[in-house]
Design a protein around this motif. Sequence first.
Motif, PDB file in Angstrom:
ATOM      1  N   GLU A 193       0.837  -1.206   0.000  1.00 59.30           N
ATOM      2  CA  GLU A 193       0.000   0.000   0.000  1.00 59.30           C
ATOM      3  C   GLU A 193       0.867   1.251   0.000  1.00 59.30           C
ATOM      4  O   GLU A 193       0.556   2.231  -0.693  1.00 59.30           O
ATOM      5  CB  GLU A 193      -0.912  -0.013   1.227  1.00 59.30           C
ATOM      6  N   ARG A 194       1.957   1.254   0.754  1.00 54.86           N
ATOM      7  CA  ARG A 194       2.870   2.398   0.734  1.00 54.86           C
ATOM      8  C   ARG A 194       3.495   2.573  -0.646  1.00 54.86           C
ATOM      9  O   ARG A 194       3.688   3.703  -1.115  1.00 54.86           O
ATOM     10  CB  ARG A 194       3.956   2.221   1.794  1.00 54.86           C
ATOM     11  N   GLU A 195       3.810   1.466  -1.298  1.00 54.87           N
ATOM     12  CA  GLU A 195       4.389   1.547  -2.639  1.00 54.87           C
ATOM     13  C   GLU A 195       3.385   2.123  -3.636  1.00 54.87           C
ATOM     14  O   GLU A 195       3.740   2.938  -4.501  1.00 54.87           O
ATOM     15  CB  GLU A 195       4.841   0.156  -3.076  1.00 54.87           C
ATOM     16  N   ARG A 196       2.133   1.718  -3.531  1.00 55.68           N
ATOM     17  CA  ARG A 196       1.108   2.266  -4.429  1.00 55.68           C
ATOM     18  C   ARG A 196       0.903   3.753  -4.189  1.00 55.68           C
ATOM     19  O   ARG A 196       0.766   4.540  -5.140  1.00 55.68           O
ATOM     20  CB  ARG A 196      -0.210   1.504  -4.246  1.00 55.68           C
ATOM     21  N   GLN A 197       0.891   4.166  -2.927  1.00 58.61           N
ATOM     22  CA  GLN A 197       0.736   5.587  -2.618  1.00 58.61           C
ATOM     23  C   GLN A 197       1.933   6.391  -3.120  1.00 58.61           C
ATOM     24  O   GLN A 197       1.787   7.492  -3.664  1.00 58.61           O
ATOM     25  CB  GLN A 197       0.555   5.780  -1.113  1.00 58.61           C
ATOM     26  N   ALA A 198       3.129   5.832  -2.944  1.00 58.31           N
ATOM     27  CA  ALA A 198       4.327   6.526  -3.436  1.00 58.31           C
ATOM     28  C   ALA A 198       4.306   6.626  -4.958  1.00 58.31           C
ATOM     29  O   ALA A 198       4.739   7.638  -5.528  1.00 58.31           O
ATOM     30  CB  ALA A 198       5.579   5.785  -2.973  1.00 58.31           C
ATOM     31  N   TRP A 199       3.791   5.605  -5.625  1.00 57.55           N
ATOM     32  CA  TRP A 199       3.700   5.653  -7.087  1.00 57.55           C
ATOM     33  C   TRP A 199       2.717   6.725  -7.539  1.00 57.55           C
ATOM     34  O   TRP A 199       2.988   7.466  -8.501  1.00 57.55           O
ATOM     35  CB  TRP A 199       3.276   4.290  -7.624  1.00 57.55           C
ATOM     36  N   ARG A 200       1.578   6.822  -6.859  1.00 59.00           N
ATOM     37  CA  ARG A 200       0.605   7.860  -7.215  1.00 59.00           C
ATOM     38  C   ARG A 200       1.205   9.254  -7.001  1.00 59.00           C
ATOM     39  O   ARG A 200       1.033  10.152  -7.836  1.00 59.00           O
ATOM     40  CB  ARG A 200      -0.672   7.687  -6.397  1.00 59.00           C
ATOM     41  N   ASP A 201       1.903   9.433  -5.876  1.00 59.56           N
ATOM     42  CA  ASP A 201       2.538  10.730  -5.622  1.00 59.56           C
ATOM     43  C   ASP A 201       3.592  11.053  -6.683  1.00 59.56           C
ATOM     44  O   ASP A 201       3.701  12.198  -7.137  1.00 59.56           O
ATOM     45  CB  ASP A 201       3.178  10.733  -4.229  1.00 59.56           C
ATOM     46  N   ALA A 202       4.358  10.041  -7.074  1.00 56.11           N
ATOM     47  CA  ALA A 202       5.382  10.273  -8.102  1.00 56.11           C
ATOM     48  C   ALA A 202       4.758  10.622  -9.437  1.00 56.11           C
ATOM     49  O   ALA A 202       5.263  11.491 -10.168  1.00 56.11           O
ATOM     50  CB  ALA A 202       6.268   9.029  -8.233  1.00 56.11           C
ATOM     51  N   GLU A 203       3.645   9.968  -9.787  1.00 59.34           N
ATOM     52  CA  GLU A 203       2.982  10.274 -11.053  1.00 59.34           C
ATOM     53  C   GLU A 203       2.417  11.691 -11.054  1.00 59.34           C
ATOM     54  O   GLU A 203       2.534  12.421 -12.045  1.00 59.34           O
ATOM     55  CB  GLU A 203       1.857   9.267 -11.301  1.00 59.34           C
TER      56      GLU A 203
END
Length: 254
Positions: A193-203
């Motif tokens: 879940e942290r990885e998905r949130q970090a990916w959304r923030d990066a996008e």
Amino acid sequence: MSQTALYHFLTAVPEAAAIWSFLMLLAFGLLAALVARPERDGVAEAAADPVDQDAARRDDLVRYAEEVAVAAAGAAQTARRRRERWLAAQDEAERAWTAYDEADSAARRLAGAAALAAPRTPRTPAEYAARERWLHHAAMTAHWRGDLSARQLADVLARRNGWDPRRHPAEQEIVLARAVRDRRRTGWESAAERERQAWRDAELAAEAARTLAAEAYAATLAVRPAPVSRGAATIPLPVGASVRNARWRPARVG
């Protein structure tokens, strides 16, 4: 005496009238000059307005281009930091998945071995004490590795939530392996879940950086003087057209 006074009166009145007439003409002249001067000033200002407006418009474009360039540089740095965080979160999620996969495989192997009958041992107080020592040691080792939480370790020591030290060590090992597997699964889900949130923030940061980079490129084109071609008259494009054309060639970020 009366003739002398009359003579002075008759000679003084025209002189006074001339003086008053002169003063009146001077006053009207000054008034006309004051009224006409703002009009001339207004005409001069109106004549100078186009140049001043062009200079002011160019100053605004230059200032806007500088501000957008600074914002684009900051957005690029933010996007780079967000990408680094996402890569770190991705590595953490992969490690958590590997740990969970290993624990799941171990739990499956022990569950398969559970089909075999447990070895018979004498049920004496010494045997139960040995079994309890084994469980405590195994639980504390798992806690030091991070596979059991402090609360789970307290449950083991207090014989709560299904922890029974009287069971055979083979059975206790199966229960312990399942507990470790469940905890690692929870850790993997949190890391994912942290990885998905970090990916959304990066996008989102990358999209903002791309948008600001394109805007900065368009603003730079708007303030750049148009090139003069030899042998042909150059028709400068309006600012709006320059901005629209620039959107098709965004600058690369990072």
